[in-house]
Design a protein around this motif. Sequence first.
Motif, PDB file in Angstrom:
ATOM      1  N   SER A 109      12.226  66.569  62.567  1.00 17.21           N
ATOM      2  CA  SER A 109      10.860  67.098  62.685  1.00 17.21           C
ATOM      3  C   SER A 109      10.803  68.421  63.446  1.00 17.21           C
ATOM      4  O   SER A 109       9.985  69.294  63.119  1.00 17.21           O
ATOM      5  CB  SER A 109       9.941  66.067  63.355  1.00 17.21           C
ATOM      6  N   THR A 120       3.026  65.341  65.627  1.00 19.46           N
ATOM      7  CA  THR A 120       4.164  66.264  65.577  1.00 19.46           C
ATOM      8  C   THR A 120       3.667  67.700  65.657  1.00 19.46           C
ATOM      9  O   THR A 120       2.531  68.004  65.289  1.00 19.46           O
ATOM     10  CB  THR A 120       4.973  66.084  64.279  1.00 19.46           C
ATOM     11  N   VAL A 139       2.497  59.404  64.598  1.00 18.47           N
ATOM     12  CA  VAL A 139       3.079  60.261  65.630  1.00 18.47           C
ATOM     13  C   VAL A 139       2.506  61.658  65.490  1.00 18.47           C
ATOM     14  O   VAL A 139       2.408  62.199  64.381  1.00 18.47           O
ATOM     15  CB  VAL A 139       4.621  60.307  65.491  1.00 18.47           C
ATOM     16  N   ASP A 142       3.554  62.892  55.818  1.00 17.93           N
ATOM     17  CA  ASP A 142       3.013  62.759  57.175  1.00 17.93           C
ATOM     18  C   ASP A 142       3.106  64.066  57.951  1.00 17.93           C
ATOM     19  O   ASP A 142       2.263  64.344  58.816  1.00 17.93           O
ATOM     20  CB  ASP A 142       3.748  61.654  57.929  1.00 17.93           C
ATOM     21  N   LEU A 143       4.122  64.864  57.653  1.00 18.64           N
ATOM     22  CA  LEU A 143       4.284  66.156  58.330  1.00 18.64           C
ATOM     23  C   LEU A 143       3.478  67.266  57.653  1.00 18.64           C
ATOM     24  O   LEU A 143       3.502  68.414  58.112  1.00 18.64           O
ATOM     25  CB  LEU A 143       5.771  66.537  58.373  1.00 18.64           C
ATOM     26  N   TYR A 146       6.819  58.998  61.076  1.00 21.24           N
ATOM     27  CA  TYR A 146       5.874  59.984  61.596  1.00 21.24           C
ATOM     28  C   TYR A 146       4.415  59.615  61.325  1.00 21.24           C
ATOM     29  O   TYR A 146       3.518  60.390  61.641  1.00 21.24           O
ATOM     30  CB  TYR A 146       6.152  61.356  60.978  1.00 21.24           C
ATOM     31  N   GLU A 151       7.818  60.929  54.692  1.00 16.34           N
ATOM     32  CA  GLU A 151       7.950  61.705  55.923  1.00 16.34           C
ATOM     33  C   GLU A 151       7.326  63.086  55.774  1.00 16.34           C
ATOM     34  O   GLU A 151       6.591  63.549  56.655  1.00 16.34           O
ATOM     35  CB  GLU A 151       9.427  61.825  56.311  1.00 16.34           C
ATOM     36  N   ASP A 165      16.463  63.022  63.571  1.00 11.69           N
ATOM     37  CA  ASP A 165      15.041  63.357  63.565  1.00 11.69           C
ATOM     38  C   ASP A 165      14.893  64.852  63.273  1.00 11.69           C
ATOM     39  O   ASP A 165      15.069  65.693  64.152  1.00 11.69           O
ATOM     40  CB  ASP A 165      14.414  63.024  64.923  1.00 11.69           C
TER      41      ASP A 165
END
Length: 358
Positions: free
Chosen positions: A243, A181, A179, A266-267, A176, A263, A241
């Motif tokens: 997310s 999200t 990316v 990043d989220l 991620y 992860e 996935d």
Amino acid sequence: MPFKYCYYVHHHGSGHVMRAIEIAKSFHDQQITFMGSDLLKYARHLPDNVNCVHLPYDTPSTQDTEYISTTPSFLHYAPLRVSGLINRNALIVDFFRRNPNTLLVVDVSVEICLLARLCGIPTVVIRQSGQRTDVAHRIAYEAAELIIAPFPELLDSESDNPAMHKTYYAGGFSRYTNVTTKNTFGQDVAIFIGQGGTNIDDFLIRHIRQQLDPFTHLHIIGATSDLLPLEKTTYYDKVHDPSDILATCDVVICNAGHNTIMELADLRKHIICLPAERPFNEQLQKAQYLEQVGCAITVLEKNVYRTDWNECVAKARTLDTTQLAALTNKDAVNNIKRALDHTYNHLLTTASSQNPYE
């Protein structure tokens, strides 16, 4: 065609292979070899430029009835009379014989690092968290040309890493990292269970559910045994996935596995770490560093049933998630590629292209 880069992928959990896949993608202009014992499981995720050497497991089979599980202090795993161990080493050495000008990335194994060095193959070792000050790690770190840490320096120290002086901190990354999200930042809570072994079981899930506010929906991501349905709880089993599920959750309870943490960073999630027992205190050390820099709250295993989880979730929501930006780096994978290219060019571009063993 000789392979310039080879990547040894340890088979415990999914983190090592997922990291290798992201790094391999950056070598889109050339072939790279993966060596490992559990690669078939990830075949559909491997980039087209990856060639695989499938290794037998190094654990005793049913035929190895007379194996001896002894290991000298300068190694981590070296049983006697295990056929899989002999056969996998033979395949590795044969690859080196056919590709003498290859650079081996080791993620992770002291024994593979030393086997390569004894064959005259230069190695780059991926640094794992934890107190890697034992004799075996010191020898492997000395044998390696370079150590690459896929995380920032703030998650390490000289007391844990005796080779800090030759470690390149590329920064963390996950699938991620680059990316966009969607986060709805709802008030749901997730329990995220990785694939490398966990201390989160059905009893703890039920305990946390009973303590949480009854209006809070709980999402369980990862493999668990069958449970009677719980109010305001949804089970997803293994999800490739997660997310979309995590998009409605502002707080995530998890172990301190490397990929899981990166992860969630990043989220931009509020993280509650339950470090699982690992060799060299890998997860414990990481969780403590995360708490020190304000990126997570840590609950030790001995305290999981003594913790007020409603209060813990409320405290987690006070964390400044902008701090998580320090954990990952959008250029981390490219940083690793540049470091590998530099090491290869320094050591191997002047070598003869002729195979001395042919």
